[in-house]
Design a protein around this motif. Sequence first.
Motif, PDB file in Angstrom:
ATOM      1  N   VAL A  30      -4.002 -12.579  -8.685  1.00  0.00           N
ATOM      2  CA  VAL A  30      -3.860 -11.111  -8.286  1.00  0.00           C
ATOM      3  C   VAL A  30      -3.825 -10.156  -9.362  1.00  0.00           C
ATOM      4  N   SER A  31      -3.748  -8.916  -9.018  1.00  0.00           N
ATOM      5  CA  SER A  31      -3.467  -7.839  -9.923  1.00  0.00           C
ATOM      6  C   SER A  31      -1.872  -7.556 -10.304  1.00  0.00           C
ATOM      7  N   ASP A  32      -1.672  -7.077 -11.375  1.00  0.00           N
ATOM      8  CA  ASP A  32      -0.098  -6.701 -11.691  1.00  0.00           C
ATOM      9  C   ASP A  32       0.199  -5.791 -10.677  1.00  0.00           C
ATOM     10  N   LYS A  33      -0.458  -4.893 -10.223  1.00  0.00           N
ATOM     11  CA  LYS A  33       0.015  -3.886  -9.382  1.00  0.00           C
ATOM     12  C   LYS A  33       0.361  -4.557  -8.042  1.00  0.00           C
ATOM     13  N   THR A  34      -0.266  -5.946  -7.569  1.00  0.00           N
ATOM     14  CA  THR A  34       0.031  -6.519  -6.230  1.00  0.00           C
ATOM     15  C   THR A  34       1.595  -7.058  -6.627  1.00  0.00           C
ATOM     16  N   ILE A  35       1.808  -7.579  -7.839  1.00  0.00           N
ATOM     17  CA  ILE A  35       2.929  -8.293  -7.857  1.00  0.00           C
ATOM     18  C   ILE A  35       4.064  -7.124  -7.843  1.00  0.00           C
ATOM     19  N   SER A  36       3.831  -5.755  -8.474  1.00  0.00           N
ATOM     20  CA  SER A  36       4.744  -4.810  -8.452  1.00  0.00           C
ATOM     21  C   SER A  36       5.078  -4.494  -7.048  1.00  0.00           C
ATOM     22  N   LYS A  37       3.860  -4.438  -6.192  1.00  0.00           N
ATOM     23  CA  LYS A  37       4.181  -4.053  -4.863  1.00  0.00           C
ATOM     24  C   LYS A  37       5.011  -4.959  -4.080  1.00  0.00           C
ATOM     25  N   GLU A  39       7.432  -6.919  -5.441  1.00  0.00           N
ATOM     26  CA  GLU A  39       8.832  -6.648  -5.851  1.00  0.00           C
ATOM     27  C   GLU A  39       9.383  -5.694  -5.611  1.00  0.00           C
ATOM     28  N   THR A  40       8.768  -4.605  -5.048  1.00  0.00           N
ATOM     29  CA  THR A  40       9.396  -3.216  -4.701  1.00  0.00           C
ATOM     30  C   THR A  40       9.297  -3.206  -3.049  1.00  0.00           C
ATOM     31  N   GLY A  41       8.964  -4.191  -2.476  1.00  0.00           N
ATOM     32  CA  GLY A  41       9.024  -4.182  -1.052  1.00  0.00           C
ATOM     33  C   GLY A  41       8.003  -3.274  -0.345  1.00  0.00           C
ATOM     34  N   ARG A  42       6.871  -2.990  -1.033  1.00  0.00           N
ATOM     35  CA  ARG A  42       5.789  -2.158  -0.504  1.00  0.00           C
ATOM     36  C   ARG A  42       4.535  -3.298  -0.041  1.00  0.00           C
ATOM     37  N   GLY A  43       5.014  -4.492  -0.075  1.00  0.00           N
ATOM     38  CA  GLY A  43       3.897  -5.310   0.403  1.00  0.00           C
ATOM     39  C   GLY A  43       4.289  -6.614   0.251  1.00  0.00           C
ATOM     40  N   LEU A  44       3.707  -7.844   0.994  1.00  0.00           N
ATOM     41  CA  LEU A  44       4.082  -9.159   0.983  1.00  0.00           C
ATOM     42  C   LEU A  44       3.068  -9.949   0.602  1.00  0.00           C
ATOM     43  N   PRO A  45       3.490 -11.121  -0.080  1.00  0.00           N
ATOM     44  CA  PRO A  45       1.985 -12.103  -0.442  1.00  0.00           C
ATOM     45  C   PRO A  45       1.489 -12.604   0.869  1.00  0.00           C
ATOM     46  N   ASP A  46       0.252 -12.806   0.747  1.00  0.00           N
ATOM     47  CA  ASP A  46      -0.414 -13.443   1.802  1.00  0.00           C
ATOM     48  C   ASP A  46       0.098 -14.735   1.806  1.00  0.00           C
ATOM     49  N   ILE A  47      -0.334 -15.520   3.037  1.00  0.00           N
ATOM     50  CA  ILE A  47       0.182 -16.876   3.313  1.00  0.00           C
ATOM     51  C   ILE A  47      -0.516 -17.868   2.392  1.00  0.00           C
ATOM     52  N   THR A  48      -1.694 -17.463   2.052  1.00  0.00           N
ATOM     53  CA  THR A  48      -2.702 -18.403   1.231  1.00  0.00           C
ATOM     54  C   THR A  48      -2.184 -18.295  -0.158  1.00  0.00           C
TER      55      THR A  48
END
Length: 197
Positions: A30-37, A39-48
């Motif tokens: 995934v992208s580092d922006k995804t990890i940032s999201k 960690e800051t609660g602006r997104g969740l990891p997909d179950i996959t």
Amino acid sequence: MNHYVTGALIKTLREKKHFTQAELAEKICVSDKTISKWETGRGLPDITLLEPLAKALGISIIELLSGNSIINQNLASNMLRSKFYICPICGNVIHTTGEVITSCCGITLPVAEPEEPDESHKIQIESVEDEYFITIPHEMTKQHYISFIAYVTTEKTEIIRLYPEGNAQARFSLRGTGRIYWYCNRHGLFYQYKKKI
């Protein structure tokens, strides 16, 4: 379980591994922006992504979802540190030599906390030749019964499974000082120390 995977947990585990967001992102594609999201609660990891994320962070999926990282500090595997987990649905007994996260019948099981017995759950121990003969004067009906008796010493654990309408008794070979555990399906886990004869 009151939450999915929290960003705070991902960040804590990532930092323990000394990964940057970009390094963790590369490991799970995934992208580092995804990890940032995350960690800051602006997104969740997909179950996959849960399995590769847990693997990259060095924990199990159950630990990741529960937010509890289990660290085995019981390197000596001393059996006297035994823990019992009992499923209230099927009666399955899980024995471990340290605390774990485990589930049965779709529910996470808490560790059974042993108590000293009250008058209605006392045991009787007799030495018969080279064995302990343990009896519990307890009803053994389908509604109220003792489901197992265990004898735990530093090097060995023996568990005798009991069934309703049978006898609440068991035989164990004499092995010295240890603990005897027994479980009542209504009142929980009990224990008693047994000194070497």
